[in-house]
Design a protein around this motif. Structure first.
Motif, PDB file in Angstrom:
ATOM      1  N   GLU A   1      48.543  57.284 -28.795  1.00 18.08           N
ATOM      2  CA  GLU A   1      49.521  57.941 -29.663  1.00 18.08           C
ATOM      3  C   GLU A   1      50.939  57.507 -29.299  1.00 18.08           C
TER       4      GLU A   1
ATOM      5  N   GLU B   1      49.379  64.629 -31.486  1.00 18.63           N
ATOM      6  CA  GLU B   1      49.285  64.331 -32.908  1.00 18.63           C
ATOM      7  C   GLU B   1      50.662  64.377 -33.586  1.00 18.63           C
ATOM      8  N   GLU B   2      51.597  65.090 -33.011  1.00 18.58           N
ATOM      9  CA  GLU B   2      52.943  65.200 -33.569  1.00 18.58           C
ATOM     10  C   GLU B   2      53.893  64.129 -33.029  1.00 18.58           C
TER      11      GLU B   2
ATOM     12  N   SER C   1      47.455  60.480 -23.698  1.00 16.39           N
ATOM     13  CA  SER C   1      48.151  60.269 -24.980  1.00 16.39           C
ATOM     14  C   SER C   1      48.683  58.839 -25.123  1.00 16.39           C
TER      15      SER C   1
END
Length: 361
Positions: free
Chosen positions: A143, A298-299, A140
């Motif tokens: 992100e 994604e959050e 991640s």
């Protein structure tokens, strides 16, 4: 000890207890959320302002010739949430001189009342602490970089101000809190440092979460002490991101929690967790000011944004309110009321107007 002496001591003890227990004129506005470090007095009942929905916590006050009164304070809601964005026209000034039975309202326009920049007396430092262990770097990282950049852009002012600074650190399994970018007021430095993070930054696959908590608290304490020299007032925020539990087992959870709980009350603690392998209970306790959790990468940006809004609002809830007083001598009572929609709050203090003259601007 004879009975008469015992009676005297008992009387003195009762008198001391009553005198201390009834000193309700001085109201401590320190909030149980870990911030708010001012004191003030409850407003005289003759004003009949009602219950406080907003809490004004005085941090400092002073007067400047020929007649300016300056009050530096923090505004919070009754549940401890910071209140930002207030303007001078939302404040009402009340003064009471030696010959006044109650307070008189002072026109904010005639007194040149204003909210002034507080850079000279206030310092806000934020520490962003990132978990860059193997699970983040391999799953991640992009992100996290996007979310961290958004965090910096929200928390740091649009124009550079020396009173608002941030530093970024990262941790893996080593017994080190690595510096990504030192404390700075330059937003571009911070975003460039984040952009430079790559998958090779760490070679330790473990996670020393509790060590990072302890070390970042120590750093925040050092920054707070340094930034409050010379009669400055300061606040600090520690924001810790992780996607897992402590794996290094170098420090205990209790030691980390004790470090947070015993920290200076002007240090706020926030935590951000990602994924299903985090210890939400531990992160919530460490993030005693606020915690947010993202179910997936994604959050992550939205989750960071929730915390960045809180950090920004907390720093922006400090106000330097100044006005020109019509008083020309002696000790005077001052009450300041703020109204935001249907909510109101007020605080009372004193100032000395000896030597005040006209011409204040």
């Amino acid at each position: 000890m004879n009975s008469s002496l015992k009676l005297v001591l008992l009387f003195l003890s009762i008198t001391l207890f009553i005198s201390c227990g009834n000193a309700d004129d001085d109201v401590n506005y320190a909030l149980n959320t870990g911030d708010g470090f001012g004191e003030g007095q409850s407003v005289d009942k003759c004003l009949d302002l009602g219950e406080n929905d907003l809490i004004l916590s005085i941090q400092d006050q002073y007067t400047t010739d020929p007649g300016k009164v300056s009050i530096f304070f923090k505004v919070s809601s009754s549940d401890g949430s910071p209140v930002s964005g207030l303007t001078a026209d939302q404040f009402t000034i009340y003064e009471q001189g030696r010959n006044d039975d109650c307070f008189n309202t002072i026109s904010t326009s005639e007194s040149n009342a204003r909210i002034s920049p507080n850079e000279q007396i206030f310092s806000s430092n934020t520490l962003l602490i990132l978990d860059l262990s193997n699970s983040v770097l391999s799953g991640s990282l992009e992100e996290l970089k996007t979310a961290s950049t958004s965090f910096v852009n929200t928390v740091m002012p649009a124009t550079t101000q020396e009173s608002y600074k941030m530093a970024i650190y990262w941790f893996d399994g080593e017994d080190i809190l690595h510096e990504l970018n030192p404390l700075t007021s330059e937003k571009s430095e911070l975003t460039e440092a984040i952009a430079g993070i790559n998958k090779d930054i760490s070679s330790d696959v473990s996670t020393d979460l509790y060590g990072a908590v302890i070390k970042s608290t120590d750093k925040a304490t050092e920054l707070l002490n340094a930034s409050t020299q010379g009669e400055k007032i300061g606040a600090a925020s520690v924001v810790i991101f992780t996607d897992g539990k402590d794996q290094a087992s170098r420090y205990s959870k209790d030691a980390a929690q004790k470090k947070v709980d015993s920290a200076d009350p002007n240090i706020s603690f926030f935590t951000i967790g990602l994924g299903g392998e985090i210890d939400t209970e531990a992160l919530t306790a460490i993030g005693k000011t606020s915690s947010e959790f993202a179910a997936n990468k994604e959050e992550l940006e939205d989750t960071f944004n929730k915390i960045s809004d809180l950090v920004s609002e907390r720093a922006s809830s400090f106000y330097l309110f100044e006005y020109c007083s019509p008083k020309r001598g002696g000790d005077n009572n001052l009450a300041i009321q703020v109204q935001k929609g249907s909510l109101q709050g007020a605080v009372q203090t004193k100032f000395n107007a000896d030597g005040f003259t006209g011409g204040c601007e």
